[in-house]
Design an enzyme around this catalytic site. Structure first.
Site, mmCIF file in Angstrom:
data_model
loop_
_atom_site.group_PDB
_atom_site.id
_atom_site.type_symbol
_atom_site.label_atom_id
_atom_site.label_comp_id
_atom_site.label_asym_id
_atom_site.label_seq_id
_atom_site.Cartn_x
_atom_site.Cartn_y
_atom_site.Cartn_z
ATOM 1 N N ARG A 1 0.827 -1.204 0.000
ATOM 2 C CA ARG A 1 0.000 0.000 0.000
ATOM 3 C C ARG A 1 0.867 1.263 0.000
ATOM 4 O O ARG A 1 0.504 2.263 -0.597
ATOM 5 C CB ARG A 1 -0.979 0.001 1.185
ATOM 6 C CG ARG A 1 -1.962 1.162 1.142
ATOM 7 C CD ARG A 1 -3.100 1.008 2.154
ATOM 8 N NE ARG A 1 -4.154 0.139 1.677
ATOM 9 C CZ ARG A 1 -5.247 0.531 1.007
ATOM 10 N NH1 ARG A 1 -5.418 1.813 0.722
ATOM 11 N NH2 ARG A 1 -6.142 -0.319 0.611
ATOM 12 N N GLU B 1 -9.640 5.853 7.249
ATOM 13 C CA GLU B 1 -8.207 6.126 7.195
ATOM 14 C C GLU B 1 -7.849 7.453 6.524
ATOM 15 O O GLU B 1 -6.931 8.139 6.965
ATOM 16 C CB GLU B 1 -7.487 4.981 6.468
ATOM 17 C CG GLU B 1 -7.540 3.683 7.244
ATOM 18 C CD GLU B 1 -7.175 2.494 6.380
ATOM 19 O OE1 GLU B 1 -6.050 2.013 6.482
ATOM 20 O OE2 GLU B 1 -8.036 2.052 5.583
#
Lengths: 489, 811
Positions: free
Chosen positions: B324, B754
């Site tokens: 990621r 997030e």
């Protein structure tokens, strides 16, 4: 002599004996009384999740009704709560109606995961007790919430909840819980001392200083317990509880606090929040400094004498006491006749080493005194920490000079100085070399060279709060700041 | 059987919820202290309290573990060691981590034994009497040491587009550097906790503070040597998770379960904050070496970066976190030639793990920091450089080959620039800093473009059980774990909308593996996306059947309705056909309405229809399974459609630095996000401000300090400083843009968990902005100053007074 401690919890009287007396209040509330709303997170008084309200009428006092104030329940020993009334989050609703702080937190989305929420509700309720009927702004709200950590909300919705509170006298829990009969029962219980024991542990609370000194003389390994904001931490972290605990909370003299023209005197049981009120006039710079350190939960119970007695090198009040001619009053049992022997130990002679005090066996600290600084004194107190509030200092400083003529032309005259630093050695220290060198006419150039001398006079250590070099630079820079403020008048 | 009258419509059920700001479904019990967390469960008779024994050294051989004296303490029930574990290995990606140390501890805080006692006092006494002899072994403590020793986890991953090497060589300007990002603790308020109840007549029941009940169930079963159906894992709610309870809750639950199985008594293991911080992993530290090429206008031409992360002693999720990070090295900006490579290092730290952002913040920190340096180098304002490079029509394909649909970034930059009066404040700051007295100020605007979906495709699935009751109320069960984000409230809103009922007629039930098995963790901001969609599918199956029945009832005389006939069997039973109902049906205000074909609409209260359905033996319950469509990212090639969509936003932060101490105040933050069409505006705003402030802590005051043996020293709030109420921005303007174009996701929402955290990097870039202006003022020439994350007061003062520190440290 009682065989129990007496406290009220949400209006119910509890006589506490045996194992319960030696538990921490939060643990006792959660596991023994079935009140799990009070949460335990850090178990060291730093996060506020365990916040409860406490009211306590000191023995022999003629105070009006003692207010309900926020405190941390995770580090308070149950026996030491003798005479107090504790209100938990479970006690806040009234006939099914949410208390104002509860309703506001809900309305403003002040809770996400909910784990810190009871603590915030209680801290906000402590604010309501103090400010019922007044509008609340962000500054007041934030000051009451400094001792509560939240990891979810970013605090914005909580501040919004606080500022949305519209309360009246009717919303205080004080009148509901602090009824005359309950207070009378606590007062009458507190007229006699008590001792409780469990599994080799002993907790004694005498009603006179003579008895206390007698106990101290007879039990060499004793520890005095106050609010246990320091003592409670290692116990929660697995260290054994000291076997013999002595509490001075039933001795009226310990609650005395007064200021005359030259000196301030503060008894061993005077909480910092009360001291702050006293200092508003008597020591304004110190009062301002007290606003910066510790949380309301701590300041409502912790004492100046406790801060001194733990002997921590970074005790935030100690540099101030070093420059303000601080001294502790101690008492012990005299030879033969059993009368009290009292003496004063100047702060400069109190510490023998890291957390070591120069007390004789059997001596108890009864009070602390310090100078009221006159208008010819220029005093500044500083602390630098990783986080601005509720953080132990990396370096703290107390700089005080006596001026012999007014400033002008970018210079001032200094006739004497007391300069102290915390966090740069095993104990808080004075800087004698700089104190000597500073006398004379002080201008920007001399401040610069003295700042170098400050950095050169200390040998700090590196630790979790900062490196040695950072501490040296900070000490010098704080002195530069002091010099700048001095020159600017 | 006699006819039963149909239930009257439930009172209040016809009031539709305010869609905007329904309070959290637990808000009332939160504020009254009645919300139950694992350790709030009442003590059972005979219940045991457990404590951990762990290594104090980063790497050490267990020479001797003598628990005799500990076990002799009255009240101590048992001690569990590695020999007691049936399968002493677990792991989400690589199964390699022991539950208890056998011979050699690989990190300080690695657990070697569990003690269980009847009281906390007995446990504390027993723990003090544990005799453990360790032989300390050489340890790998830093990324550099790991690289030197080639100590790695997994393989290196690369994502590339174009020819970064050639483009760098040809670029008019080049900069290179190293960015250091340290670990951060989750500091959820509720530390890890588990209670295990052994059941003589059924499966062992484990209540765990886990974000991943299914994995916890499996790890517990393996540790105990039981088949999966002999373990139920229950997660009522968590006192915060933030990724820290995605994997690491499982071994904690297993330890409690081992004690329960051994003793036949309930066993409770609640970590102290200190043990929690020492034992469990953090946000991965990263070290990034990079080179960037650009032209005189600050247009980015090439980026070549080598990312190394500190995975700690075991793999945990670190390889996925690195992926990621690589996928977010572009953030909001188009870079034509890119090569980013990532390798996880194996060190002797606690196994680092998921933490809000999951690697994304590291990639974003890299590019946002680079842009500040590029801007100073070419003499432009950093905002201009950002706006020049932002993804835009014609330049809207990422370095991993995914086209950015619904790109709001240029508009977000433009809008916030004027809203926050960026230019005027920039000028004011420039002139105030130039004076050289007073506080030093910095200003920076950064962006976020956060990809939503698990990058591992199979995790993008969820299931839901929807039980509708005949009074028109609904119970929903999913695998989602409520940890403050309000996933249950959002799922309830989605279900309430499907049935046209009030949100308080829907209760989301406790998450348990006996109702929802084979679930994914509540993570990747996708809790509502996945579980809400699964619940919606179950609802649609029910409303389809109810729709058919309503159509049928419309044409049926009242005396032929099942409520009049079913008990007697006097009429044929209605069988629901395939396909949609013949006439469209709406569920609104507690009623079901069949659209009229020219005539009057037919309306029936929902409870009445449910009663008729039950009597017709039509199921009014269902189970939905959802798999996110259109995902396809090839990790080996580093190309593909990694994400379903992107949550986007921008934030401008202004900081003030005390020149004498390095202390920082955040004066003002303006933040603007695109979160699609929120299910619940207030909950999303809570995620935004909360995520931002949490990130502020990571980039400023949260500093982990280890001793010489690798043991964490800053393991409590007295030494580890998360933001307090006094640290919030003095002015904090947050807003969401209105965007109904996100068709990819349930109800047009965008995930909010997030993404806001990444915007806090603007505080860090603003600090660098301030420090670099000051250095330029002091030295009269450009100086690019690297500052590690977190930018602590000490690091800031070191950057400003580099020469002073050097002189002192040379003494």
């Amino acid at each position: 002599m009682r065989d129990h401690a007496l406290l009220h919890v949400n209006g119910v009287a509890r006589e506490v004996r045996g194992r319960d007396a030696f538990m921490m209040l939060a643990e006792w509330l959660r596991k023994e009384l079935g009140l799990p709303g009070t949460k335990i997170v850090c178990a060291e008084g730093d996060c506020g999740a365990c916040t409860v309200l406490r009211a306590f009428d000191p023995p022999g006092s003629s105070f009006p009704e003692a207010p309900f104030e926020a405190m941390n329940s995770c580090i308070a020993i149950v026996a030491a709560m003798d005479g107090a009334h504790v209100v938990t989050v479970e006690g806040m609703e009234s006939e099914g109606e949410l208390a104002p702080a509860q309703a506001a937190m809900r309305r403003c989305h002040g809770s996400q995961c909910g784990f810190c929420t009871p603590g915030f509700v209680m801290a906000l309720s402590g604010m309501v007790e103090q400010h019922a009927g007044e509008p609340i702004d962000r500054r007041v709200a934030a000051n009451h919430l400094t001792g509560n950590l939240c990891r979810c909300t970013g605090y914005e919705p909580i501040l919004e909840a606080a500022c949305s509170l519209r309360t009246s006298e009717a919303h205080r829990v004080g009148p509901r819980y602090g009824t005359l009969d309950r207070r009378a029962r606590a007062r009458s219980a507190m007229e006699s001392g008590f001792e409780v024991e469990h599994d080799g542990l002993r907790f004694a609370a005498p009603t006179s200083l003579e008895e206390a000194c007698g106990f101290a003389a007879a039990n060499p390994g004793f520890r005095v317990v106050g609010a246990s904001t320091d003592l409670g931490v290692p116990i929660n972290k697995g260290r054994p509880m000291p076997e013999t605990l002595l509490s001075l909370h039933l001795i009226p003299e310990m609650y005395e606090a007064r200021a005359d023209d030259s000196r301030v005197s503060v008894g061993a049981r005077v909480p910092l929040s009360r001291l702050r009120h006293l200092c508003a006039d008597a020591a304004p710079e110190f009062a301002r400094f007290l606003d910066l350190f510790a949380s309301p939960q701590i300041k409502n119970v912790a004492t100046l004498v406790g801060n001194i007695a733990t002997g921590s090198p970074i005790g935030d009040t100690l540099p101030f006491l070093l420059v303000a001619g601080g001294a502790v009053g101690v008492a012990s049992l005299g030879e033969g006749d059993g009368g009290l022997k009292r003496r004063e130990i100047p702060m400069t002679e109190l510490y023998r080493g890291y957390r070591q005090l120069s007390l004789a066996p059997g001596e108890l600290i009864t009070h602390v005194t310090f100078d009221r600084l006159g208008s010819d004194r220029f005093l500044r107190l500083y602390k630098v920490s990783q986080r601005k509030d509720l953080d132990i200092s990396t370096v703290s400083a107390a700089f005080s000079v006596k001026l012999d003529r007014a400033g002008g032309g970018g210079a001032v005259g200094v006739s004497a100085a007391r300069l102290a630093l915390g966090g740069v050695a095993a104990t808080p220290i004075r800087l004698p070399a700089v104190e000597e060198a500073i006398v004379g006419t002080l201008d920007a150039a001399r401040i610069e060279s003295l700042a170098e001398l400050v950095a050169g006079s200390i040998r700090p250590l590196s630790d979790v709060r900062g490196s040695a070099a950072y501490r040296s630079v900070l000490a010098a820079n704080l002195f530069r700041r002091f010099g700048r403020e001095l020159l600017d008048g | 059987m006699a006819d039963r009258p149909t239930e009257a419509p439930r009172e209040g059920a016809t009031v539709l919820p305010d869609p905007g700001s329904e309070p959290h479904d637990s808000s009332r019990t939160h504020v009254t202290g009645r919300s139950e967390y694992v350790d709030d469960r009442p003590l059972m008779r005979g219940e045991l309290v457990c404590g951990l024994v762990y290594s104090p050294y980063a790497r050490a051989r267990l020479v001797k573990l003598d628990l005799t004296a500990a076990c002799a303490v009255p009240g101590v029930a048992c001690a569990i060691t590695a020999a007691d574990v049936a399968r002493n290995a677990w792991g989400s990606i690589f199964v390699e981590q022991p539950i208890l140390v056998e011979q050699e501890a690989q990190h300080a805080g690695e657990v070697v034994a569990v003690l269980a006692a009847e009281s906390r006092e007995a446990l504390a006494k027993a723990l003090r009497r544990v005799h453990a002899e360790w032989e300390e072994l050489p340890a790998i403590r830093t990324i550099d040491e790991a690289i030197a020793a080639a100590s790695f986890i997994g393989v290196e991953r690369t994502i590339a587009r174009g020819d970064a090497t050639a483009a760098l060589a040809a670029a008019p300007h080049r900069l290179s550097g190293t960015l250091v990002i340290e670990a951060a603790d989750h500091f959820y308020l509720e530390s890890h906790a588990a209670v295990a109840y052994p059941r003589a007549d059924g499966p062992i029941e484990v209540h765990s503070s886990t974000q991943h009940p299914t994995e916890t169930q499996h790890v517990v079963a393996d540790a105990l040597g039981l088949p999966f159906h002999e373990v139920v894992c229950i997660a009522r709610r968590l006192g915060g998770g933030f990724g820290g309870k995605e994997t690491q809750a499982a071994p904690i639950a297993a330890l409690a379960a081992l004690v329960a199985k051994r003793t036949g008594r309930p066993a409770r293991l609640v970590l102290s904050k200190d043990d929690d911080m020492i034992v469990t992993g953090k946000r991965n530290p990263f070290q990034i070496r990079y080179e960037v090429g650009f032209d005189g206008a600050g247009m980015l031409l090439a980026l070549d970066a080598q990312l190394h992360s500190d995975g700690g002693a075991y793999a945990d999720l670190s390889t996925a976190i690195m992926e990621r990070a690589l996928l977010h090295c572009d953030n909001a900006y188009f870079v034509p030639n890119v090569r980013v490579r990532g390798q996880v290092c194996r060190t002797n730290h606690h196994p680092h793990t998921a933490f809000r952002g999951f690697g994304g913040p590291k990639g974003v920190a890299l590019i946002e920091s680079i842009i500040e340096d590029v801007a100073r180098t070419v003499g432009c304002d950093a905002l201009d450089v950002r706006r020049r490079n932002v993804y835009r029509p014609g330049h809207d394909v990422t370095h991993f080959g995914q086209k950015i649909e619904d790109n709001c970034l240029p508009a977000l930059f433009e809008s916030l620039e004027s809203r926050c009066e960026y230019r005027a404040r920039r000028e004011a700051i420039r002139s105030s800093n130039a004076a050289g007295t007073g506080p030093l100020r910095g200003l920076s605007m950064t962006a976020v473009k956060f990809g939503i979906a698990f990058t591992t495709r199979f995790l993008n699935q969820a299931n839901a059980l929807v039980n509708v009751h005949r009074d028109g109320t609904v119970q929903v069960s999913t695998g989602a774990v409520e940890m403050g984000q309000g996933v249950n409230t959002r799922i309830a809103a989605i279900v309430a909308e499907r049935f046209g009922i009030a949100i308080d007629a829907v209760r989301v039930m406790t998450t348990s593996t006996e109702k929802n098995a084979n679930t994914s963790p509540t993570a990747a901001s996708a809790g509502t996306d996945l579980n809400g969609a699964a619940a919606a599918k179950a609802c649609e199956a029910i409303t389809r059947r109810l729709g058919h029945l309503a159509n049928h009832l419309r044409g049926l005389p009242a005396d032929r309705w099942p409520s009049r006939t079913a008990g007697l069997g006097t009429a044929p039973e209605f069988v629901v056909p395939e396909g949609p109902p013949p006439s469209p049906v709406r569920f609104e205000r507690g009623a079901v309405i069949v659209e009229a074909d020219g005539g009057d609409a037919f309306e029936i209260p929902l409870p009445r229809l449910l009663g008729e359905a039950y009597l017709s033996r039509i199921s009014i319950c269902d189970y939905g399974h959802f798999a996110t469509p259109n995902l396809g990212f090839d990790k080996e090639k580093g190309q593909g459609r990694a994400f379903l969509y992107f949550s986007q936003g921008v934030a401008a932060s202004e900081v003030e630095i005390d020149r004498r101490t390095g202390e920082v105040k955040v004066r003002r933050v303006d933040l603007l996000m695109d979160l699609g069409r929120p299910v619940n505006h207030a909950l999303d705003m809570g995620q935004v401000t909360g995520g931002f402030v949490q990130g502020m802590g990571w980039v400023t005051t949260e500093h982990l300090f280890y001793d010489d043996h690798g043991l964490l020293v800053s393991h409590s709030p007295s030494t580890y400083k998360i933001p307090s109420v006094q640290d919030t921005p003095r002015i904090f303007n947050t807003d969401l843009v209105f965007n109904e174009r996100n068709t990819a996701n349930i109800r047009g929402t965008k995930a909010s968990g997030e993404p806001p955290l990444l915007l806090s990097l603007s505080v860090w870039t603003a600090i660098r902005d301030a420090v670099m202006s000051e250095r330029e003022r002091l030295r009269g020439e450009l100086e690019l100053v690297p500052i590690a994350i977190p930018a602590t007061a000490e690091r800031i003062l070191r950057a400003i007074e580099r020469e002073t520190f050097a002189a002192i440290e040379a003494r």
